[in-house]
Design a protein around this motif. Sequence first.
Motif, mmCIF file in Angstrom:
data_model
loop_
_atom_site.group_PDB
_atom_site.id
_atom_site.type_symbol
_atom_site.label_atom_id
_atom_site.label_comp_id
_atom_site.label_asym_id
_atom_site.label_seq_id
_atom_site.Cartn_x
_atom_site.Cartn_y
_atom_site.Cartn_z
ATOM 1 N N ASP A 46 0.808 -1.221 0.000
ATOM 2 C CA ASP A 46 0.000 0.000 0.000
ATOM 3 C C ASP A 46 0.840 1.269 0.000
ATOM 4 O O ASP A 46 1.956 1.308 0.527
ATOM 5 C CB ASP A 46 -0.900 0.043 1.239
ATOM 6 N N TYR A 101 -5.203 7.702 -9.323
ATOM 7 C CA TYR A 101 -5.711 6.329 -9.257
ATOM 8 C C TYR A 101 -7.216 6.359 -9.038
ATOM 9 O O TYR A 101 -7.794 7.395 -8.699
ATOM 10 C CB TYR A 101 -5.034 5.564 -8.110
ATOM 11 N N ALA A 104 -10.258 1.179 -4.944
ATOM 12 C CA ALA A 104 -10.915 -0.132 -4.931
ATOM 13 C C ALA A 104 -12.298 0.001 -4.311
ATOM 14 O O ALA A 104 -12.506 0.767 -3.370
ATOM 15 C CB ALA A 104 -10.081 -1.138 -4.144
ATOM 16 N N ASP A 118 -3.460 0.234 -2.971
ATOM 17 C CA ASP A 118 -2.439 -0.696 -3.452
ATOM 18 C C ASP A 118 -1.658 -0.053 -4.595
ATOM 19 O O ASP A 118 -2.243 0.468 -5.549
ATOM 20 C CB ASP A 118 -3.110 -1.990 -3.929
ATOM 21 N N ILE A 121 -2.405 -0.492 -8.516
ATOM 22 C CA ILE A 121 -3.496 0.137 -9.265
ATOM 23 C C ILE A 121 -3.339 1.658 -9.281
ATOM 24 O O ILE A 121 -4.303 2.394 -9.513
ATOM 25 C CB ILE A 121 -4.877 -0.272 -8.699
ATOM 26 N N ARG A 284 -10.284 -6.208 -11.183
ATOM 27 C CA ARG A 284 -8.899 -6.601 -10.900
ATOM 28 C C ARG A 284 -8.569 -6.449 -9.411
ATOM 29 O O ARG A 284 -7.979 -7.335 -8.801
ATOM 30 C CB ARG A 284 -7.937 -5.785 -11.760
ATOM 31 N N SER A 285 -8.935 -5.301 -8.822
ATOM 32 C CA SER A 285 -8.606 -5.082 -7.415
ATOM 33 C C SER A 285 -9.506 -5.895 -6.495
ATOM 34 O O SER A 285 -9.053 -6.419 -5.469
ATOM 35 C CB SER A 285 -8.707 -3.594 -7.076
ATOM 36 N N HIS A 288 -8.221 -9.423 -6.620
ATOM 37 C CA HIS A 288 -6.763 -9.551 -6.507
ATOM 38 C C HIS A 288 -6.203 -10.358 -7.683
ATOM 39 O O HIS A 288 -5.440 -11.315 -7.507
ATOM 40 C CB HIS A 288 -6.377 -10.189 -5.176
ATOM 41 N N MET A 292 -3.120 -7.434 -11.615
ATOM 42 C CA MET A 292 -3.524 -6.143 -11.049
ATOM 43 C C MET A 292 -2.635 -4.996 -11.513
ATOM 44 O O MET A 292 -3.094 -3.880 -11.743
ATOM 45 C CB MET A 292 -3.494 -6.196 -9.516
#
Length: 348
Positions: A46, A101, A104, A118, A121, A284-285, A288, A292
């Motif tokens: 993160d 970004y 999520a 994360d 992403i 994708r997030s 997981h 990703m």
Amino acid sequence: MSENTTAAGGAAPVMRAIGYAANHPVDHVEALIQRDVAVPDIGPHDLLVEVRAVSVNPVDLKQRAHANSRGFRVLGYDAAGVVVETGDAVTLFEKGDHVYYAGALDRPGSNAQFQAVDERIVGRKPASLGWADAAALPLTTLTAYEALFDKLRLTGTSTGTLLIVGAAGGVGSIMIQLAKELAPRVRVIGTASRPESAEWVMSLGADAVIDHSGDLAANVLAAVPKGVDWIFTAASAQPGAVASYVRIAKPFGQIVAIDDPHQLDVLSLKSKALSWHWEFMFARSMHHADDMIEQHRILNEVAELVDEGRIRTTATERLSPMTAENVIAGHRIVESGRAIGKVVIFDD
């Protein structure tokens, strides 16, 4: 939202955040409220980002109106800001980096002073854009890019006609630009229903605009008698929409949708052997996925296109400062159904 405080007694630091405690319509006095919450902890991959600007997307409205708040939920699925802390396994960014970004769906959002996200992403913020203009792009860019190149498989040598239904919206506004830059031999037709939205669509590079009020299929086929190869839509839930797409599409054509129809008549696609795709950039997030990091790559690629002057921001409404009142004002604009481009909210 650039300052955080330490709670009394040496407890964990807190920050201001904007979210909802109960599901309310947009005009309710507590549709969105501001609270002090703990600054999020970060995991190994993160980043802790100091948020400088956000934008409003339809998913914010859906979550506010229907999703369980679990006491208090922070919304916001676009952000631009500065990395202030990194997890132990982070390799892509360092403290002080400027990033953008979409976040999520299953983590606290960006309508706060700080957000944990994360690194896989997250992309490098376009250097040529300010915070607000950068924050307009991530979610819609990822949606449009994945739809065009992961689902429809367009390439630099693809030829044919792409129809973007509702092209003046957030996703359509960036999709036009991505298609014209990365699949330049494709003819891009956008739909719109008002003079100002049609003008916006043409300004982004569309080859033509078609009125989507009334009989969409008749209007499209009057301009493209043989039909289109690809259709992108955020409006497949509207009555008669799927039947219209079947009329418009060429045999073996492809349709990609991002909305949530309660029922879908897939059998009607069979006679033309049409393919139906779903695009959901949070997949994708949320799951997981092994790839990703592809979203990191996409955002960096688009940042380069922006800095080269080939892609422009889709921000059209700018609200400041970041307050609950301004965030709910952004929700009202998007919920009106008449928004062009993106609504962004930022601190001076």
